[in-house]
Design a protein around this motif. Structure first.
Motif, PDB file in Angstrom:
ATOM      1  N   ASP A   8       0.885  -1.389   0.112  1.00  0.00           N
ATOM      2  CA  ASP A   8       0.282   0.004  -0.154  1.00  0.00           C
ATOM      3  C   ASP A   8       1.051   1.246   0.344  1.00  0.00           C
ATOM      4  O   ASP A   8       1.949   0.687  -0.064  1.00  0.00           O
ATOM      5  CB  ASP A   8      -0.572   0.098   1.483  1.00  0.00           C
ATOM      6  CG  ASP A   8      -0.125  -0.054   2.728  1.00  0.00           C
ATOM      7  OD1 ASP A   8       1.169  -0.208   2.972  1.00  0.00           O
ATOM      8  OD2 ASP A   8      -0.898  -0.195   3.448  1.00  0.00           O
ATOM      9  N   ILE A  10       2.265   4.830   1.842  1.00  0.00           N
ATOM     10  CA  ILE A  10       1.821   5.275   3.195  1.00  0.00           C
ATOM     11  C   ILE A  10       2.593   6.899   2.501  1.00  0.00           C
ATOM     12  O   ILE A  10       3.350   7.421   2.069  1.00  0.00           O
ATOM     13  CB  ILE A  10       3.457   4.683   4.191  1.00  0.00           C
ATOM     14  CG1 ILE A  10       4.861   4.354   3.263  1.00  0.00           C
ATOM     15  CG2 ILE A  10       2.050   3.580   4.293  1.00  0.00           C
ATOM     16  CD1 ILE A  10       5.897   4.109   4.170  1.00  0.00           C
ATOM     17  N   ILE A 104      -4.849  11.199   2.105  1.00  0.00           N
ATOM     18  CA  ILE A 104      -5.101  10.331   2.780  1.00  0.00           C
ATOM     19  C   ILE A 104      -6.641  10.079   2.580  1.00  0.00           C
ATOM     20  O   ILE A 104      -6.835   8.842   2.072  1.00  0.00           O
ATOM     21  CB  ILE A 104      -5.240  10.119   4.654  1.00  0.00           C
ATOM     22  CG1 ILE A 104      -3.567  10.387   4.918  1.00  0.00           C
ATOM     23  CG2 ILE A 104      -6.003   9.111   4.983  1.00  0.00           C
ATOM     24  CD1 ILE A 104      -3.251  10.804   6.450  1.00  0.00           C
ATOM     25  N   GLY A 107      -6.447   7.682  -0.794  1.00  0.00           N
ATOM     26  CA  GLY A 107      -5.569   7.015  -0.972  1.00  0.00           C
ATOM     27  C   GLY A 107      -4.903   6.685   0.338  1.00  0.00           C
ATOM     28  O   GLY A 107      -4.057   4.581   0.055  1.00  0.00           O
ATOM     29  N   ALA A 108      -3.426   7.050   0.307  1.00  0.00           N
ATOM     30  CA  ALA A 108      -2.444   7.207   0.740  1.00  0.00           C
ATOM     31  C   ALA A 108      -3.040   6.166   2.952  1.00  0.00           C
ATOM     32  O   ALA A 108      -3.910   6.534   3.679  1.00  0.00           O
ATOM     33  CB  ALA A 108      -1.692   7.958   1.091  1.00  0.00           C
ATOM     34  N   ARG A 109      -2.136   5.840   3.385  1.00  0.00           N
ATOM     35  CA  ARG A 109      -2.002   5.564   4.930  1.00  0.00           C
ATOM     36  C   ARG A 109      -1.443   6.547   5.738  1.00  0.00           C
ATOM     37  O   ARG A 109      -0.070   6.086   4.821  1.00  0.00           O
ATOM     38  CB  ARG A 109      -2.373   4.015   4.668  1.00  0.00           C
ATOM     39  CG  ARG A 109      -1.711   3.600   6.247  1.00  0.00           C
ATOM     40  CD  ARG A 109      -1.685   2.216   6.350  1.00  0.00           C
ATOM     41  NE  ARG A 109      -1.177   1.425   5.406  1.00  0.00           N
ATOM     42  CZ  ARG A 109       0.480   1.663   6.871  1.00  0.00           C
ATOM     43  NH1 ARG A 109       0.574   2.102   7.235  1.00  0.00           N
ATOM     44  NH2 ARG A 109       1.468   0.784   5.752  1.00  0.00           N
ATOM     45  N   PRO A 110      -1.853   6.601   6.812  1.00  0.00           N
ATOM     46  CA  PRO A 110      -0.557   7.225   7.343  1.00  0.00           C
ATOM     47  C   PRO A 110       0.571   6.283   8.151  1.00  0.00           C
ATOM     48  O   PRO A 110       0.291   5.195   8.300  1.00  0.00           O
ATOM     49  CB  PRO A 110      -1.202   7.949   8.966  1.00  0.00           C
ATOM     50  CG  PRO A 110      -2.692   7.795   8.268  1.00  0.00           C
ATOM     51  CD  PRO A 110      -3.112   6.860   7.777  1.00  0.00           C
ATOM     52  N   ARG A 112       3.343   4.380   9.801  1.00  0.00           N
ATOM     53  CA  ARG A 112       3.468   4.271  11.553  1.00  0.00           C
ATOM     54  C   ARG A 112       5.654   4.755  11.623  1.00  0.00           C
ATOM     55  O   ARG A 112       6.284   4.771  10.616  1.00  0.00           O
ATOM     56  CB  ARG A 112       3.957   2.744  11.491  1.00  0.00           C
ATOM     57  CG  ARG A 112       2.116   1.968  11.467  1.00  0.00           C
ATOM     58  CD  ARG A 112       1.960   0.820  12.241  1.00  0.00           C
ATOM     59  NE  ARG A 112       2.485   0.069  10.752  1.00  0.00           N
ATOM     60  CZ  ARG A 112       2.008  -0.616  10.340  1.00  0.00           C
ATOM     61  NH1 ARG A 112       0.476  -0.483   9.860  1.00  0.00           N
ATOM     62  NH2 ARG A 112       2.101  -1.340   9.211  1.00  0.00           N
TER      63      ARG A 112
END
Lengths: 460, 460
Positions: A8, A10, A104, A107-110, A112
């Motif tokens: 995915d 990030i 986000i 479609g981006a994910r934060p 970690r």
């Protein structure tokens, strides 16, 4: 590695938070370019070459969010070996938050903490100990800490381990081969050579392990306490040491100095000088003994500078004080005679204090002997190591893995010497290989990776 | 502009200081590329194309300082219209300090605050009011503040001014022409048209000046005080307003909330809700009057929400309290009847408080009426302005220049109407043009620029 997702995309702010001229938001993953294009309707990034910069306007519908520069790194020529996009926005917390929200939404994910570096590791850009060094590099506050982290990041430590591991692996495969032919009682692996190798490895790992204390000290700063009776001139000495350094230290943004500690850097090594009222009255404590808190400070120190007034003290008193201070194994006590500017003759003083080894004569007031004291502080910190060339261990995880490796190797060696079954020796060697592999990441678990990269900052 | 140097090469950290994944160091000036090449011995930047990214190793002699990415913007296609290099280092304060020191050693000069943007202005990239908006943009903490700054940065405000200035300039040149032919008593400039133009300009500038108060409020947040007698439900209302917003606000890095103020954002407008013990007991103060500090808070407010318990108060008491609160011209007082969940019927309550204009009925406890209160807060803040389309003034310097312009224009108009000599009218018009030109930077001094850009952050 089944719980770790890398396919995915990030996103995170990679620069420190707060207000600044610019803030850089980083994306990594297969959708980086597509997501970014949706934010910059006027840019055609898919067709653009890798390693190019593009000025564009971030839109949220019809609202202009920012004018920004997009940096494009196409897979595999990027930090993570994936498509990476870096958006340089204006450094406004509002804008950065807004751009992050839009990315986000697209479609981006934060990300970690440490997830970019974890992807770099998982995609083979570097091994685990190199990845860990990235975090140490960012945290390094002195030349010594920086040097060790940089050396580790560039593979110095890994290469040393890989060489050891490769040799052990070659032997291990021969030992394993013997097991397949165990009924025929052949020996593919020369036992004498194997014992030699194990001895060599144990000695190398011992040396590395020993460097851990030094490494920790260099990484975090050498805790140094100036002790002595009242009026020995402790605060004058502290100021003499600080004076020229203070300006340099306070120039470095982010250097934190709390009230009880002053950091000075001598030849690239950070010394944490403890400067408590308690320590300033350490002499009282030496006399009375047992004021636990200050003695505790001394116990945590690597170096204690024992300062005394050369005009006031006798050699007997000095030796008695030093004895009280130097109870611990790992503490270097430097006896320093102060106020020599007042002593009638240096030779007379030297005669007076005969019998106190490596005594240094200074005048904190006029600066005499301060340079020599600095040299001795460095020598005491380095304990004979050559900072430029020796590999120094700084990471507690590596230290633990090396301790386990050493135990396995000792067992294997003992096994061969006492002619234990090949099965048991092979098992010990396999364990040693596993523990060595944990350091560089040939052997990992999700938990281990989570634990390591969880300590990183977000955006790295 | 003789004291302002732009032909040397300046350097600064452009990202916030502190530890982060990356830190970006920016260079601008004719030597940017040459200086950078000295730090990255393996890179050939002079031959490289503009808008390209290069991975390289920063060296200090034989010591590796960092692995970094260099972004190249060649003149004039850069922020400053000069050669610009951006070095993305690891975000370690030690490394950043080291790289800055090396760059300075190679000939770069530490940039003053705002110096990059000043160069952009001096090289004609944008006008002065646009340059000033860059700083406002970075500081903006709400959608409204962001919208105004972005509009100004992209030239909305400048275009409006330029249009006015151009028209005035056309007339001015005719008036000046008349002066050359003064003995022949000709009139090139139609006096009636000139008076019309002046009237139109004065009216436009008046409107802009009036928007200054709103602009300031939107830029800095609308100071809002919740007042009312004890037990009116003030803290419950504060919590009801904060509840859904708090999460969003605390997500934005850098948003500072001190103990006496809570910031909530409603439809993009930031409201600074004052939440002091004093204010919570504002009712006591209304009764006793004269507790200066809390009344002072109310005086600084743009909006006072006067909250009362609908079950406890009479219309007479409410009107008396409101009268005490709403002494100032610029304060909007919103009377709000709370605890309607306890009132036997809303209609009954409305009858009870007949005569209090635009009274709002809410229950802070169960949320009834909160959305309507938010709408009224926004209306009170915007004072009828259309945030999306109106040009709003936020800068005190612009306000002052516009006030002076207006004075000059009024004088010119009066001069024409009273048939003063063309000389005097021309002089007023020249002054007006100068004051208008100060806003967009057609007219500047070193001091003015120093003053404006000195407020910027370093690295912008």
């Amino acid at each position: 590695m089944k719980n770790i997702v890398t396919d995915d995309t990030i996103v995170a702010l990679s620069t420190p938070s707060g207000v600044g001229a610019i803030g850089v938001i980083r994306l990594s993953g297969p959708q980086s370019v597509t997501i970014c294009e949706k934010m910059f309707p006027a840019l055609k990034l898919k067709e653009a070459a890798s390693h190019t910069l593009h000025f564009g306007v971030v839109m949220d519908g019809k609202e202009v969010v920012d004018e920004a520069v997009v940096g494009l790194f196409k897979a595999p020529k990027s930090y993570t070996c994936q498509d990476v996009v870096e958006i340089s926005c204006h450094g406004s917390p509002y804008i950065i938050q807004k751009v992050l929200q839009l990315l986000i939404k697209q479609g981006a994910r934060p990300a970690r903490p440490g997830e970019f570096t974890m992807r770099a590791f998982l995609n083979g850009r570097f091994d685990l100990s190199q990845a860990e060094a990235v975090s140490d590099l960012i945290a390094s506050e002195s030349q010594a800490a920086h040097h060790i982290a940089m050396n580790q990041m560039r593979g110095g430590f890994s290469n040393e381990l890989k060489e050891l591991r490769q040799k052990l692996m070659d032997f291990a495969s021969l030992v394993e081969l013997e097991l397949d032919f165990s009924e025929e009682d052949v020996e593919f692996a020369n036992r004498a050579q194997l014992v030699n190798l194990l001895t060599e490895m144990i000695s190398k790992i011992e040396k590395l392990s020993e460097s851990f204390r030094l490494g920790n000290v260099l990484k975090n700063g050498v805790v140094t306490v100036i002790a002595g009776r009242p009026n020995a001139g402790k605060s004058t000495l502290l100021n003499a040491l600080l004076n020229e350094e203070r300006a340099i230290v306070s120039d470095i943004p982010g250097t934190t100095r709390d009230t009880i500690e002053e950091i000075i850097t001598i030849e690239g090594i950070a010394f944490r000088l403890t400067d408590t009222a308690g320590i300033r009255h350490a002499a009282d404590i030496i006399e009375r003994e047992g004021v636990a808190r200050t003695m505790q400070k001394i116990k945590q120190a690597s170096i204690v500078v024992y300062l005394f007034d050369a005009n006031e003290m006798s050699a007997t008193d000095v030796l008695a004080d030093i004895k009280k201070l130097g109870g611990e194994d790992n503490i270097a006590v430097l006896p320093v005679a102060n106020k020599v500017d007042k002593v009638e003759g240096k030779i007379k003083a030297e005669v007076k204090f005969e019998g106190i080894g490596s005594l240094l004569f200074i005048s904190a007031k006029n600066g005499q002997g301060i340079e020599e004291l600095k040299k001795q502080l460095c020598n005491a910190a380095l304990q004979g190591a050559d900072m430029q060339h020796d590999i120094v261990l700084t990471n507690a995880r590596h230290y633990e893995s090396l301790q386990s490796t050493m135990q396995n190797l000792s067992n294997a060696k003992k096994g061969i010497e006492t002619k234990l079954s090949g099965e048991l020796v092979a098992s010990d060697i396999r364990s040693a290989l596993t523990h060595l592999g944990e350091i560089t990441g040939e052997v990992t678990t999700d938990d281990l990776l989570g634990n390591i990269f969880g300590r990183f900052c977000i955006g790295k």
